[in-house]
Design a protein around this motif. Structure first.
Motif, PDB file in Angstrom:
ATOM      1  N   ALA A   8       0.832  -1.204   0.000  1.00 14.87           N
ATOM      2  CA  ALA A   8       0.000   0.000   0.000  1.00 14.87           C
ATOM      3  C   ALA A   8       0.869   1.257   0.000  1.00 14.87           C
ATOM      4  CB  ALA A   8      -0.932   0.016   1.209  1.00 14.87           C
ATOM      5  N   ALA A   9       2.145   1.103   0.318  1.00 18.16           N
ATOM      6  CA  ALA A   9       3.134   2.164   0.105  1.00 18.16           C
ATOM      7  C   ALA A   9       3.883   1.832  -1.178  1.00 18.16           C
ATOM      8  CB  ALA A   9       4.095   2.231   1.283  1.00 18.16           C
ATOM      9  N   TRP A  10       4.874   2.657  -1.543  1.00 14.89           N
ATOM     10  CA  TRP A  10       5.703   2.322  -2.704  1.00 14.89           C
ATOM     11  C   TRP A  10       6.744   1.336  -2.201  1.00 14.89           C
ATOM     12  CZ3 TRP A  10       6.929   6.356  -6.989  1.00 14.89           C
ATOM     13  CH2 TRP A  10       7.432   5.689  -8.110  1.00 14.89           C
ATOM     14  N   ASN A  11       6.410   0.091  -2.314  1.00 16.39           N
ATOM     15  CA  ASN A  11       7.195  -0.971  -1.701  1.00 16.39           C
ATOM     16  C   ASN A  11       8.618  -0.979  -2.252  1.00 16.39           C
ATOM     17  OD1 ASN A  11       7.512  -3.052   0.089  1.00 16.39           O
ATOM     18  ND2 ASN A  11       6.510  -4.588  -1.183  1.00 16.39           N
ATOM     19  N   GLY A  12       9.584  -0.964  -1.345  1.00 17.12           N
ATOM     20  CA  GLY A  12      10.987  -0.952  -1.718  1.00 17.12           C
ATOM     21  C   GLY A  12      11.571   0.430  -1.893  1.00 17.12           C
ATOM     22  N   ARG A  13      10.713   1.488  -1.812  1.00 17.04           N
ATOM     23  CA  ARG A  13      11.210   2.850  -1.998  1.00 17.04           C
ATOM     24  C   ARG A  13      11.007   3.737  -0.776  1.00 17.04           C
ATOM     25  NH1 ARG A  13      10.239   5.885  -7.567  1.00 17.04           N
ATOM     26  NH2 ARG A  13      11.451   7.355  -6.307  1.00 17.04           N
ATOM     27  N   GLU A  14      10.149   3.333   0.158  1.00 19.69           N
ATOM     28  CA  GLU A  14       9.972   4.143   1.369  1.00 19.69           C
ATOM     29  C   GLU A  14       9.785   3.222   2.572  1.00 19.69           C
ATOM     30  OE1 GLU A  14       6.556   6.731   0.873  1.00 19.69           O
ATOM     31  OE2 GLU A  14       5.421   5.200  -0.181  1.00 19.69           O
ATOM     32  N   TRP A  15      10.336   3.657   3.704  1.00 19.46           N
ATOM     33  CA  TRP A  15      10.281   2.899   4.958  1.00 19.46           C
ATOM     34  C   TRP A  15      10.790   1.466   4.745  1.00 19.46           C
ATOM     35  CZ3 TRP A  15       5.266   5.241   3.696  1.00 19.46           C
ATOM     36  CH2 TRP A  15       5.174   6.557   4.168  1.00 19.46           C
ATOM     37  N   PRO A  61       0.289  11.978  -4.891  1.00 21.15           N
ATOM     38  CA  PRO A  61       1.456  11.172  -5.289  1.00 21.15           C
ATOM     39  C   PRO A  61       1.715  10.033  -4.297  1.00 21.15           C
ATOM     40  CG  PRO A  61       1.928  13.504  -5.534  1.00 21.15           C
ATOM     41  CD  PRO A  61       0.606  13.414  -4.836  1.00 21.15           C
ATOM     42  N   MET A  62       2.274   8.982  -4.792  1.00 15.98           N
ATOM     43  CA  MET A  62       2.478   7.771  -3.999  1.00 15.98           C
ATOM     44  C   MET A  62       3.403   7.995  -2.804  1.00 15.98           C
ATOM     45  SD  MET A  62       1.515   4.536  -4.129  1.00 15.98           S
ATOM     46  CE  MET A  62       1.984   2.812  -4.056  1.00 15.98           C
ATOM     47  N   LEU A  63       4.552   8.624  -3.026  1.00 15.42           N
ATOM     48  CA  LEU A  63       5.539   8.775  -1.965  1.00 15.42           C
ATOM     49  C   LEU A  63       5.095   9.788  -0.918  1.00 15.42           C
ATOM     50  CD1 LEU A  63       8.864   8.839  -4.022  1.00 15.42           C
ATOM     51  CD2 LEU A  63       8.032   6.974  -2.574  1.00 15.42           C
ATOM     52  N   PHE A  64       5.226   9.404   0.345  1.00 13.59           N
ATOM     53  CA  PHE A  64       4.893  10.316   1.437  1.00 13.59           C
ATOM     54  C   PHE A  64       5.734  11.588   1.355  1.00 13.59           C
ATOM     55  CE2 PHE A  64       5.309  11.628   5.965  1.00 13.59           C
ATOM     56  CZ  PHE A  64       3.955  11.809   6.262  1.00 13.59           C
ATOM     57  N   SER A  65       6.985  11.443   1.002  1.00 17.35           N
ATOM     58  CA  SER A  65       7.867  12.607   0.912  1.00 17.35           C
ATOM     59  C   SER A  65       7.390  13.582  -0.153  1.00 17.35           C
ATOM     60  CB  SER A  65       9.301  12.156   0.613  1.00 17.35           C
ATOM     61  OG  SER A  65       9.357  11.399  -0.585  1.00 17.35           O
TER      62      SER A  65
END
Length: 410
Positions: free
Chosen positions: A136-143, A264-268
């Motif tokens: 549900a996040a951008w898996n592998g790119r955040e957290w 946008p997908m990324l929280f940042s």
């Protein structure tokens, strides 16, 4: 014939305290039981349903099952050839199914739709459940440096609020206490029999241990197994339904307003869009505005209660901070005044919310709509908001990536 008004005829919700695997039940069993209960509650015949929509996030990962629209035809022979589709938007999957069904009806394709939201989540160990929810996040790119991605993500939201506006965790604890208290009188709530001590909501490493960063156990929504169904109808079909049951059309709740927005997908990247002098997430504020405008309402004060997405207590805090009641960063004042208590000026999560009632991810948006229906017809039992005529939902997926809202009223 397309119509502008979509009506809710009723529905059903499963008991979110049940562990389907432990009870020998499958994802299909939960689907079938809930759909049959909804048909019984509304006194609809399966043959009257013209189209089906299913909200589900991760049936493949938890239950090894996709293609959920085909379940309708296994529940009743009358549904054998029912056109159906499944919808995914993380925790907003149920709302996407609702909006798709509404679009079908408004387009004049059909007059009566069944919308099922469903998830099975208690059949795997905790670490595996956490991994299943990571996409549900951008898996592998955040957290990426944590086993428990979502507590880490919303701990970052707490840190962001602290830096931006200041934040007292006592206000977050008050949200959890409120929602667990509301859930204690909800016969379908996962936590209705749970017991809490005075220090259960404190910064206590035994009674309320840390999960990630500033997030502790009772800051978290409770994933569970569960399903909900609602039946949507065009105005013409709702009129027929009312006439056959000796009701007025005005007795049946309708969707007065709706909203849907993505970020946008990324929280940042979401944080880069914040207004330095205003709200943290302009798109959340925008969703409130578009939903209220479609309902012909000026302010969130024009509704009688809200069911909002409290996957963590900071999520409810953030949503309320964006609803326009007070300037950004000041929502703690209304929490202190108990504005959002079930008997307050604007009750929030009278059902218990995700924290107290439970969060079977794909079912949550549909469950919120069902609670809106129950509130405005006065059948919410001990969770009833006094004199509720209009209820607003706010359902989100990911780190506020997909946001959706409904205003249900009579």
């Amino acid at each position: 014939m397309a119509t502008s008004s979509i009506y809710i005829l009723g529905g059903a919700q499963s008991d979110f305290a049940r562990n389907w695997a432990r009870d020998g039940l499958s994802l299909f069993d939960g689907f079938a039981e809930t759909l049959k209960a909804g048909l019984e509650n509304t006194k609809l015949d399966a043959a009257e349903i013209e189209v089906g929509h299913v909200g589900n996030f991760v049936g493949e990962l938890f239950a090894g099952q996709a293609q959920l629209g085909g379940f309708f035809g296994e529940v009743d022979p009358a549904l054998r050839y029912l056109p159906a589709a499944r919808h995914e938007a993380a925790c907003a999957s149920g709302s996407m199914a609702l909006l798709a069904a509404m679009a079908d009806l408004r387009a004049g394709n059909y007059q009566l739709a069944a919308v099922v939201g469903i998830e099975q989540m208690r059949n795997v160990p905790g670490h595996e459940a956490a991994a299943n929810l990571a996409p549900a996040a951008w898996n592998g790119r955040e957290w990426t440096d944590t086993e428990y991605l979502w507590p880490c993500a919303f701990a970052e939201l707490i840190d962001t609020y602290r830096a931006r506006h200041g934040l007292d965790k006592a206000h977050l604890a008050a949200i959890s206490e409120k929602n667990f208290a509301n859930a204690s009188v909800n016969p379908n709530a996962q936590s209705r029999r749970w017991q809490f001590a005075d220090n259960s909501f404190a910064e206590d490493d035994t009674a309320n241990p840390t999960v990630s960063g500033a997030i502790r156990r009772h800051d978290c929504g409770q994933i569970t197994d569960g399903a909900a169904v609602v039946f949507l109808a065009t105005e013409e079909r709702a009129q027929e339904y009312a006439r056959a049951r000796g009701l007025r059309l005005e007795d049946i709740p309708r969707v007065k307003g709706w909203g849907h927005i993505n970020a946008p997908m990324l929280f940042s990247n979401k944080l880069k869009l914040q207004n330095p002098q205003g709200v943290l997430f302009p798109h959340v504020q925008q969703l409130f505005a578009q939903t209220l405008a479609r309902a012909g309402m000026q302010s969130v004060r024009d509704v009688d209660g809200l069911e909002v997405h409290d996957c963590f207590n900071i999520t409810e805090y953030m949503i309320l901070d964006h609803c326009g009641l007070v300037p950004p960063g000041q929502i703690h004042r209304l929490i202190e005044e108990e504005t959002f208590a079930r008997n307050g000026a604007l009750p929030v999560n009278a059902s218990g919310g995700l924290i107290g009632l439970g969060h079977p991810v794909g079912a949550t948006g549909v469950r919120m709509a069902l609670d809106g229906f129950r509130q405005v017809i006065g059948t919410a039992g001990e969770n009833q908001i006094a004199n509720a005529k209009n209820l607003m939902t706010f359902n989100l997926g990911g780190s506020t990536t997909t946001c959706a809202s409904l205003i249900i009223g009579r």
